[in-house]
Write an enzyme that holds these catalytic residues in place. Sequence first.
Site, PDB file in Angstrom:
ATOM      1  N   GLU A 113     -11.575 -12.144  11.869  1.00 51.96           N
ATOM      2  CA  GLU A 113     -12.402 -12.256  10.159  1.00 51.96           C
ATOM      3  C   GLU A 113     -12.379 -13.855  10.253  1.00 51.96           C
ATOM      4  OE1 GLU A 113     -12.641  -7.786   8.597  1.00 51.96           O
ATOM      5  OE2 GLU A 113     -10.935  -8.548   8.295  1.00 51.96           O
TER       6      GLU A 113
ATOM      7  N   PHE B  83       0.934  -1.377   0.051  1.00 51.01           N
ATOM      8  CA  PHE B  83      -0.163  -0.130   0.046  1.00 51.01           C
ATOM      9  C   PHE B  83       1.245   0.913  -0.333  1.00 51.01           C
ATOM     10  CE2 PHE B  83      -3.230  -2.660   1.903  1.00 51.01           C
ATOM     11  CZ  PHE B  83      -4.315  -3.202   0.509  1.00 51.01           C
TER      12      PHE B  83
ATOM     13  N   ASP C 276       4.641  -0.693   7.305  1.00 49.24           N
ATOM     14  CA  ASP C 276       5.138  -1.574   8.086  1.00 49.24           C
ATOM     15  C   ASP C 276       6.107  -1.755   8.622  1.00 49.24           C
ATOM     16  OD1 ASP C 276       2.393  -2.073   8.648  1.00 49.24           O
ATOM     17  OD2 ASP C 276       2.259  -3.906   7.637  1.00 49.24           O
TER      18      ASP C 276
END
Lengths: 427, 427
Positions: free
Chosen positions: B171, B14, B300
């Site tokens: 999830e 990203f 990150d």
Amino acid sequence: MQDLHHLVVVGGGFGGLQLVNSLKGAPLRITLIDRRNHHLFQPLLYQVATTVLATSEVAWPIRHLYRHRAEVTTLLDEVVGVDPVAKTVQLGGGGTVAYDTLVLATGATHAYFGHDEWEPVAPGLKTLEDATTIRRRILLAFERAELSSDAAEREALLTFVIIGAGPTGVELAGIIAELAQRTLPEEFRHIDTRQAKVILVEAGPRILAAFSEPLSDYARRSLEKLGVEVRTGVPVTACTAEGVTIGDTFVPSRTLVWAAGVQASPAARWLGIPCDRAGRAIVGPDLSAPGIADVFVIGDTASVIQEDGKPVPGIAPAAKQQGTYLARLIRARLSGRPAPGAFRYWHQGSLATIGRRAAIIEFGKFKLKGAFAWWLWGIAHIYFLIGTRSRFAVAWSWLWIFLSGQHSARLITQRETIQQRESREGP
Amino acid sequence: MQDLHHLVVVGGGFGGLQLVNSLKGAPLRITLIDRRNHHLFQPLLYQVATTVLATSEVAWPIRHLYRHRAEVTTLLDEVVGVDPVAKTVQLGGGGTVAYDTLVLATGATHAYFGHDEWEPVAPGLKTLEDATTIRRRILLAFERAELSSDAAEREALLTFVIIGAGPTGVELAGIIAELAQRTLPEEFRHIDTRQAKVILVEAGPRILAAFSEPLSDYARRSLEKLGVEVRTGVPVTACTAEGVTIGDTFVPSRTLVWAAGVQASPAARWLGIPCDRAGRAIVGPDLSAPGIADVFVIGDTASVIQEDGKPVPGIAPAAKQQGTYLARLIRARLSGRPAPGAFRYWHQGSLATIGRRAAIIEFGKFKLKGAFAWWLWGIAHIYFLIGTRSRFAVAWSWLWIFLSGQHSARLITQRETIQQRESREGP
């Protein structure tokens, strides 16, 4: 339920599924065994290998197909033998399954004509893993060419050789050529992907031998228009990590694909019955294994010679017809009615595509070629896919490619990085 | 072209993509290096692991994204080091790439807190291969349970343990529970998949700690309604092929998934600069590597403490904001304008789904939960996907599952058969 006649079907390909489908409502328990959890729509597998379709668009979990048929049990296991006296099937996991009637529909794999050492450098295309392996190799070849500063190496990386010019070989060659000519050029900065060579090699005198000569010629011209170099009448004599020897000529190439020979599964060996040169079990006119009670063999692993002396071809429609026939025969046996006559294959026609805009179709005397044939081919294949979801998904993928020219399933996966491949296969 | 300032970006996640996107039209040559050929939409990767989406629906070939940007060169290679004096990046393939400005956006992987031996039995979820591995294990567990005649073995096979209750863990647990409760029951004959246990383990006091307590409680209740057993405040102390030890309690299980720790890429080590406990390079307020000219670290793999003392979280929106910020900074430097002030993270909100019908959303004071939140979550994620084709494909997959309840991407692939896994991991 336990008292019902127990039919064991080994293999969830076209033949096995058609048999189980046609036995809906019959007074039977059915166990369907496959070493894969999915049925594979083989005729479109080449599109997975060439980044057009995703794996889940051409394969379906077998047990899902029979979720509403309580009498059908699906087992994910590998069959390793048959005991026709005890009437059991041996599983690779160690268990056995008893049968009243057994149908072997275990298919075929590639044959390298005694050159199994060619397999690592020239993989065939029979499974989803084969397709992702070939896809990865094709995409990595372009990536490595982009990184290479050695002209000879770059040329070898940009040479793709397809061995065998049946429908799969022709379809692969056409799509790889289109990938190089139309899809990839604007994405690379150091190489011109349009310089890539795609060579289709066929030992026989012409490509697509199952078609009549004019259509076969048309297919050849269409391929050549796409930039494919077609070499017929010359066999491949060696495959290595460095390239391929076609007749006496060595062609440096880093990407070979094998679409030539076929070797049947060991069904004949399990049963101890005679087989033909490709390992196919030679069965009787009713598809029964000769001399073995209640065992039948269908599909690509069976050799069936019809009354007129013609062999049944090893293609999906033939396997499906055998499945339908055998369902009728089994129903007749269960109800004590007379068995149907000998199996007869009805040739519905042949279809093949060449790239993204042309196809050839032959239904007996009816012949068709070109763009309209391509649309018919597409509609027929969407029709034969299983389930609404897949039909929509594949139709959408094709429509997208048709409109945008962009393939979407261009992922390099599995743990083989660009360096690992180099170190394993030499520079 | 060769005289232009050369920006090298390592990592097509990203952060890296946002940076390259935001530099459109800037007077630069850009080289984008990634060891994968694809950008991965990590937030939906758990849906690949749980048979909802296909791999090609959450990943895009990087070079395809920049096909129309002639100044962007994409290289598929692994970076193994940086020489800040010579201003070059070392590639795993042996080459080097010189830079004028270097941005490292190389992301993070799972951390096992000093227990790397847990990885083979409790795989994490960071790559497409991880997702297909986890998918295969989940599906094979049901298959093996169907074949097993040993009650204890069957129970262990039908116990799924997810370690870590951040968004990914929650999830995963929700979808596995739904798979067992709703999708699979009618397909098996010897087991009742509704007997499957899904256990979500969290060492911290509550699940989804990034959310406020009421939403975190709601998520827990929703999971429990789906049949998930939630255990908080207790750490995992051992993972083996036989099962997992939660605190002092051993739970037999054949399928563990790791969704707990994070370990940054070795960017700080390449540069020889200090890092935090998770290995993140500690960068300046303008994301520059301290003491090293023209090198920046984002996403990150960077540890950024803002002026108010708050750390920037390791999530996709933060990486994207850093990419945008750095593009502004680089443009300013190129044109000799003053650099922008320190990077400031703006928290746009948090989203998480629980199974197929509920979600929680928190935008500052605005909180939302339930079915409407689920629809918003879905629309937001479709919006963030790349390209019309993927948006249609994912929307279609979700709509299909919503209407039919049937997951489609249920394929067991890669060459690990049911027997191989047994022999490798013990019975």
